[in-house]
Design an enzyme around this catalytic site. Structure first.
Site, PDB file in Angstrom:
ATOM      1  N   HIS A   1     -27.116  11.822 -20.314  1.00  0.00           N
ATOM      2  CA  HIS A   1     -27.834  10.637 -19.958  1.00  0.00           C
ATOM      3  C   HIS A   1     -27.970  10.336 -18.587  1.00  0.00           C
ATOM      4  O   HIS A   1     -28.634   9.251 -18.185  1.00  0.00           O
ATOM      5  CB  HIS A   1     -27.365   9.413 -20.614  1.00  0.00           C
ATOM      6  CG  HIS A   1     -27.227   9.708 -22.367  1.00  0.00           C
ATOM      7  ND1 HIS A   1     -28.154   9.032 -22.946  1.00  0.00           N
ATOM      8  CD2 HIS A   1     -26.245  10.198 -23.018  1.00  0.00           C
ATOM      9  CE1 HIS A   1     -27.974   9.279 -24.325  1.00  0.00           C
ATOM     10  NE2 HIS A   1     -26.659   9.999 -24.413  1.00  0.00           N
TER      11      HIS A   1
ATOM     12  N   GLU B   1      -5.597  21.039  -6.057  1.00  0.00           N
ATOM     13  CA  GLU B   1      -4.095  20.806  -5.525  1.00  0.00           C
ATOM     14  C   GLU B   1      -3.614  22.334  -5.345  1.00  0.00           C
ATOM     15  O   GLU B   1      -3.201  22.485  -4.309  1.00  0.00           O
ATOM     16  CB  GLU B   1      -3.358  20.187  -6.111  1.00  0.00           C
ATOM     17  CG  GLU B   1      -3.430  18.660  -6.025  1.00  0.00           C
ATOM     18  CD  GLU B   1      -2.329  17.924  -6.735  1.00  0.00           C
ATOM     19  OE1 GLU B   1      -1.312  17.624  -6.077  1.00  0.00           O
ATOM     20  OE2 GLU B   1      -2.380  17.146  -7.708  1.00  0.00           O
TER      21      GLU B   1
ATOM     22  N   LYS C   1      -0.093  10.290   3.036  1.00  0.00           N
ATOM     23  CA  LYS C   1       1.048   9.282   2.689  1.00  0.00           C
ATOM     24  C   LYS C   1       1.832   8.764   4.090  1.00  0.00           C
ATOM     25  O   LYS C   1       2.182   7.461   4.225  1.00  0.00           O
ATOM     26  CB  LYS C   1       1.965   9.921   1.777  1.00  0.00           C
ATOM     27  CG  LYS C   1       1.521  10.113   0.476  1.00  0.00           C
ATOM     28  CD  LYS C   1       2.800  10.849  -0.225  1.00  0.00           C
ATOM     29  CE  LYS C   1       2.347  11.004  -1.714  1.00  0.00           C
ATOM     30  NZ  LYS C   1       3.275  11.607  -2.304  1.00  0.00           N
TER      31      LYS C   1
END
Length: 348
Positions: free
Chosen positions: A247, A231, A341
């Site tokens: 792993h 950001e 948005k």
């Protein structure tokens, strides 16, 4: 390069610098919390939030992990876990009060019969909760949500204390943590090679950082670093955690070496890391070797876990800021979030 004051007209510098001041102000808010309702027989806690509000829940969860005696999770979604019921405390945390996922989670919490409290500056969330005579902790507005971390997590911690879920142990360390960060912020705020946050930013800003921390420990700080680099600096960054990455992800450090060499690795270490995790980190660092552009190890000294974790978060906030400045990028606007948005608002 232009001065950082020119690049940063909205003063993200000030917001980061004032983090310990925000903590002090938030402590006062927390100490003033007076609940009118009872929240009986709570068996688990869910924080519903996104972005900066969600990371506030993560920070609380990790700071109180040795004090809280019931499960606490952070939900970043429109819906809550199926097991949420009338024995669940759901904390709806939205800085703006208008976060659509949190509003949906609030309705889901109601449908599941959960006990609900809110933390917000206002917005739709506060209006709905007041209409239903539910309690909301009011916090001050005027900051970017990611810069309001202290304003979000400190009252949440005091809220847990007021309900009786935690005691004084962790909250009593917050003021010392704020004081420690104040002692270091002047150095971190200098645009100079003597500032370790600026020096680190110089080494990584032309790379894609991969940040590794320990599960249920510095991995939460790694999440914050990733978000701030994205950001503030407008840089892609990624994180994973030990021991899990040993792993699977470790094997990925092999092919596409011309691309891998554009990555930098940042290891976040703490003195309380599990001894086996320390061995894994040191060994993995050697295995990766010079495949990445370079590797960095960040360790924060201090006696108290709360102080070290919050200090490391503040350190990372400055690294993200200086990366933005080195890119000559205004750290405040989040244009792609705003664009998203706007599009979503037309599709509701």
């Amino acid at each position: 390069m232009a001065s950082f004051q020119t690049i940063d007209p909205d003063k993200m510098y000030k917001s980061i610098y004032e983090f310990p001041d925000h903590m002090t102000a938030a402590i006062k808010i927390g100490e003033s919390i007076s609940l009118n309702k009872q929240y009986p027989d709570i068996k688990n806690v869910v924080v519903a939030g996104m972005g900066g509000s969600a990371i506030g829940g993560d920070v609380v969860r990790i700071l109180v992990k040795n004090e809280i005696e019931i499960p606490m999770v952070v939900s970043r979604n429109y819906t809550l876990p199926h097991w949420v019921n009338n024995h669940t405390l759901v904390i709806c945390s939205s800085y703006s009060g208008n976060t659509e996922e949190t509003l949906a989670a609030f309705e889901d919490a109601r449908n599941k019969g959960a006990q609900i409290v809110g933390i917000s500056t206002g917005g739709i969330l506060t209006e709905r909760m007041h209409d239903l005579e539910l309690e909301v902790v009011a916090i001050p507005s005027g900051l970017q949500p990611r810069a309001a971390l202290a304003i979000s997590f400190v009252p949440m911690m005091y809220l847990l204390k007021a309900i009786g879920i935690i005691g004084d142990k962790t909250v009593n360390q917050l003021m010392n943590a704020a004081a420690l960060i104040k002692e270091n912020r002047n150095q971190y705020s200098e645009e100079s090679n003597g500032n370790p946050t600026y020096a680190l930013a110089q080494r990584i800003y032309k790379t894609i950082p991969v940040i590794y921390g320990e599960t249920e420990s510095t991995a939460i700080v790694a999440v914050r670093w990733k978000g701030q680099l994205s950001e503030n600096a407008k840089m892609l960054a990624y994180y994973n955690e030990l021991p899990e990455m040993n792993h699977n992800e470790i094997v990925g450090w092999e092919n596409n070496q011309e691309l891998i060499h554009q990555l930098s690795v940042i290891w976040l270490k703490d003195q309380n890391d599990h001894p086996r995790t320390n061995i894994r980190q040191e060994t993995t660092q050697k295995i990766i070797g010079d495949l990445s552009e370079h590797q960095e190890v960040v360790v924060i000294e201090g006696n108290a876990t709360v102080e070290r974790y919050l200090h490391m978060i503040h350190f990372g906030d400055w690294v993200s800021y200086w990366c933005a400045i080195l890119h000559e990028t205004d750290p405040t606007p989040v244009k792609k979030i705003d664009q998203l948005k706007k599009i979503l608002s037309k599709k509701s």
